[in-house]
Design a protein around this motif. Structure first.
Motif, PDB file in Angstrom:
ATOM      1  N   GLN A 107       0.832  -1.210   0.000  1.00  0.00           N
ATOM      2  CA  GLN A 107       0.000   0.000   0.000  1.00  0.00           C
ATOM      3  C   GLN A 107       0.867   1.262   0.000  1.00  0.00           C
ATOM      4  OE1 GLN A 107      -2.606  -0.909   3.408  1.00  0.00           O
ATOM      5  NE2 GLN A 107      -4.306  -0.749   1.979  1.00  0.00           N
ATOM      6  N   LEU A 108       2.001   1.178   0.689  1.00  0.00           N
ATOM      7  CA  LEU A 108       2.901   2.337   0.721  1.00  0.00           C
ATOM      8  C   LEU A 108       3.536   2.565  -0.652  1.00  0.00           C
ATOM      9  CD1 LEU A 108       4.578   1.706   4.185  1.00  0.00           C
ATOM     10  CD2 LEU A 108       2.986   3.524   3.599  1.00  0.00           C
ATOM     11  N   ILE A 109       3.907   1.455  -1.304  1.00  0.00           N
ATOM     12  CA  ILE A 109       4.486   1.585  -2.648  1.00  0.00           C
ATOM     13  C   ILE A 109       3.433   2.146  -3.607  1.00  0.00           C
ATOM     14  CG2 ILE A 109       5.427   0.281  -4.612  1.00  0.00           C
ATOM     15  CD1 ILE A 109       6.853  -1.543  -2.605  1.00  0.00           C
ATOM     16  N   GLU A 110       2.208   1.643  -3.479  1.00  0.00           N
ATOM     17  CA  GLU A 110       1.132   2.148  -4.353  1.00  0.00           C
ATOM     18  C   GLU A 110       0.895   3.641  -4.137  1.00  0.00           C
ATOM     19  OE1 GLU A 110      -2.253  -0.376  -3.619  1.00  0.00           O
ATOM     20  OE2 GLU A 110      -1.207  -2.105  -4.492  1.00  0.00           O
ATOM     21  N   LEU A 111       0.993   4.070  -2.878  1.00  0.00           N
ATOM     22  CA  LEU A 111       0.798   5.499  -2.589  1.00  0.00           C
ATOM     23  C   LEU A 111       1.894   6.332  -3.273  1.00  0.00           C
ATOM     24  CD1 LEU A 111      -0.676   7.751  -0.979  1.00  0.00           C
ATOM     25  CD2 LEU A 111       0.903   7.324   0.888  1.00  0.00           C
ATOM     26  N   ARG A 112       3.141   5.890  -3.127  1.00  0.00           N
ATOM     27  CA  ARG A 112       4.236   6.641  -3.766  1.00  0.00           C
ATOM     28  C   ARG A 112       4.073   6.643  -5.286  1.00  0.00           C
ATOM     29  NH1 ARG A 112       9.563   5.543  -1.150  1.00  0.00           N
ATOM     30  NH2 ARG A 112       9.633   3.566  -2.254  1.00  0.00           N
ATOM     31  N   GLN A 113       3.676   5.492  -5.825  1.00  0.00           N
ATOM     32  CA  GLN A 113       3.487   5.422  -7.281  1.00  0.00           C
ATOM     33  C   GLN A 113       2.368   6.354  -7.736  1.00  0.00           C
ATOM     34  OE1 GLN A 113       2.937   1.157  -7.654  1.00  0.00           O
ATOM     35  NE2 GLN A 113       4.928   0.943  -8.632  1.00  0.00           N
ATOM     36  N   ALA A 114       1.290   6.417  -6.945  1.00  0.00           N
ATOM     37  CA  ALA A 114       0.151   7.262  -7.338  1.00  0.00           C
ATOM     38  C   ALA A 114       0.563   8.725  -7.489  1.00  0.00           C
ATOM     39  CB  ALA A 114      -0.968   7.121  -6.312  1.00  0.00           C
ATOM     40  N   TYR A 115       1.571   9.136  -6.702  1.00  0.00           N
ATOM     41  CA  TYR A 115       1.982  10.537  -6.725  1.00  0.00           C
ATOM     42  C   TYR A 115       3.199  10.807  -7.614  1.00  0.00           C
ATOM     43  CZ  TYR A 115      -1.293  11.951  -3.144  1.00  0.00           C
ATOM     44  OH  TYR A 115      -2.445  12.244  -2.484  1.00  0.00           O
ATOM     45  N   THR A 116       4.040   9.793  -7.805  1.00  0.00           N
ATOM     46  CA  THR A 116       5.316  10.115  -8.476  1.00  0.00           C
ATOM     47  C   THR A 116       5.633   9.272  -9.710  1.00  0.00           C
ATOM     48  OG1 THR A 116       6.634   8.657  -7.045  1.00  0.00           O
ATOM     49  CG2 THR A 116       6.332  10.898  -6.281  1.00  0.00           C
ATOM     50  N   LEU A 117       4.789   8.283 -10.020  1.00  0.00           N
ATOM     51  CA  LEU A 117       5.101   7.476 -11.208  1.00  0.00           C
ATOM     52  C   LEU A 117       4.731   8.227 -12.485  1.00  0.00           C
ATOM     53  CD1 LEU A 117       6.204   4.749 -12.198  1.00  0.00           C
ATOM     54  CD2 LEU A 117       3.915   3.810 -12.020  1.00  0.00           C
ATOM     55  N   HIS A 118       3.557   8.871 -12.442  1.00  0.00           N
ATOM     56  CA  HIS A 118       3.106   9.684 -13.583  1.00  0.00           C
ATOM     57  C   HIS A 118       2.582  11.005 -13.027  1.00  0.00           C
ATOM     58  CE1 HIS A 118       3.299   6.168 -16.159  1.00  0.00           C
ATOM     59  NE2 HIS A 118       2.597   5.489 -15.268  1.00  0.00           N
ATOM     60  N   PRO A 119       2.544  12.042 -13.846  1.00  0.00           N
ATOM     61  CA  PRO A 119       1.926  13.286 -13.351  1.00  0.00           C
ATOM     62  C   PRO A 119       0.430  13.069 -13.075  1.00  0.00           C
ATOM     63  CG  PRO A 119       2.775  13.553 -15.608  1.00  0.00           C
ATOM     64  CD  PRO A 119       3.028  12.146 -15.212  1.00  0.00           C
TER      65      PRO A 119
END
Lengths: 156, 117
Positions: A107-119
């Motif tokens: 869930q923590l990785i998903e949170l970081r991805q939601a904000y920083t993987l794509h604009p």
């Protein structure tokens, strides 16, 4: 005083002592439980507040993209803000882990991805960012309930 | 005579930037994942011989590292054909105070498509 009287006196005194001892233990146990519960909740509350801040950041990201004022500087500022809040959140979660309140690493990785993987440049990505925060918030409350409201079983 | 097994090392903060950011250059600045992959990571990957390992150290990075940077660097190295997915997973070690990064990086490598896939 006869021997029988002495015996009765000793028996009733012992019974009273045992009853008051049990009562004291029960009260102590309840007080400890209550103290632990409020200590844990005092760590959950700021975590929820940080998650709200992170949700607000998603709005800033999305608005910056929608207004066309997104540039390298704005994106870097928003990402730095995100990482700062995220690190703080992880510190709180590390403290909560000592109290058996855990959030899944995925869930923590998903949170970081939601904000920083794509604009965050679409309603779908904005919604995804909010949902990641809400999922963690729900997980925190569930873990708290499991731990402190009787549904908890100590993991082996 | 047998060759000496080496641990190659990339210190992201000193060999690249204390503030790596974004996916592509120039849009995301000069220290993007694309630049890291092509200029720093590839150089070390090209030096590897059988048995060598590669350690990437993120500890000197000042702020957190965005997922776009990690995905483009590590997943991108596989999709560009710089190294095979399984080889990369077996030789790579990550040094970072935050152990979530290693998990995330391995995920990008596993999910990356090799050029001939």
């Amino acid at each position: 005083m006869t021997a029988e009287g002495l015996w009765n006196f000793a028996a009733s005194a012992t019974t009273s002592l045992i009853i008051s001892g049990i009562g004291w233990c029960l009260l102590e146990r309840r007080a400890n439980k209550s103290a632990k519960r409020s200590e844990t909740f005092s760590l959950i509350a700021p975590s929820i507040s940080l998650l709200s801040d992170i949700q607000e950041l998603a709005e800033s990201y999305f608005n910056a993209q929608a207004d066309g004022c997104s540039n390298l500087h704005t994106n870097q500022v928003l990402e730095i803000k995100f990482h700062t809040k995220f690190d703080l959140l992880r510190t709180k979660f590390a403290q909560l882990e000592y109290r058996d309140i855990r959030v899944k690493r995925s869930q923590l990785i998903e949170l970081r991805q939601a904000y920083t993987l794509h604009p965050i440049d679409s309603a779908v990505r904005y919604q995804n960012a909010l949902e990641c925060c809400l999922a963690i918030e729900t997980e925190l409350y569930d873990a708290f309930e499991r731990r402190h409201n009787g549904k908890y079983k100590k993991s082996t | 005579m047998s060759e000496v097994i080496m641990e190659h090392r990339i210190d992201v903060a000193t060999d690249f930037s204390e503030f790596p950011f974004g996916r592509y250059s120039p849009d995301d600045g000069e220290f993007s994942g694309e630049v890291f992959r092509d200029k720093v990571l590839k150089r070390e990957l090209d030096k590897l011989v059988e048995g060598d390992t590669l350690n990437v150290d993120f500890n000197g990075v000042l702020v957190g590292i965005g997922s776009s940077f990690l995905s483009e660097s590590f997943g991108g190295a596989v999709s560009k054909g710089y190294i095979k997915k399984d080889d990369f997973l077996s030789i790579l070690t990550i040094t970072c105070k935050d152990d979530l990064y290693e998990e995330e990086i391995r995920k990008y490598i596993e999910e990356a498509q090799e050029p001939n896939e």
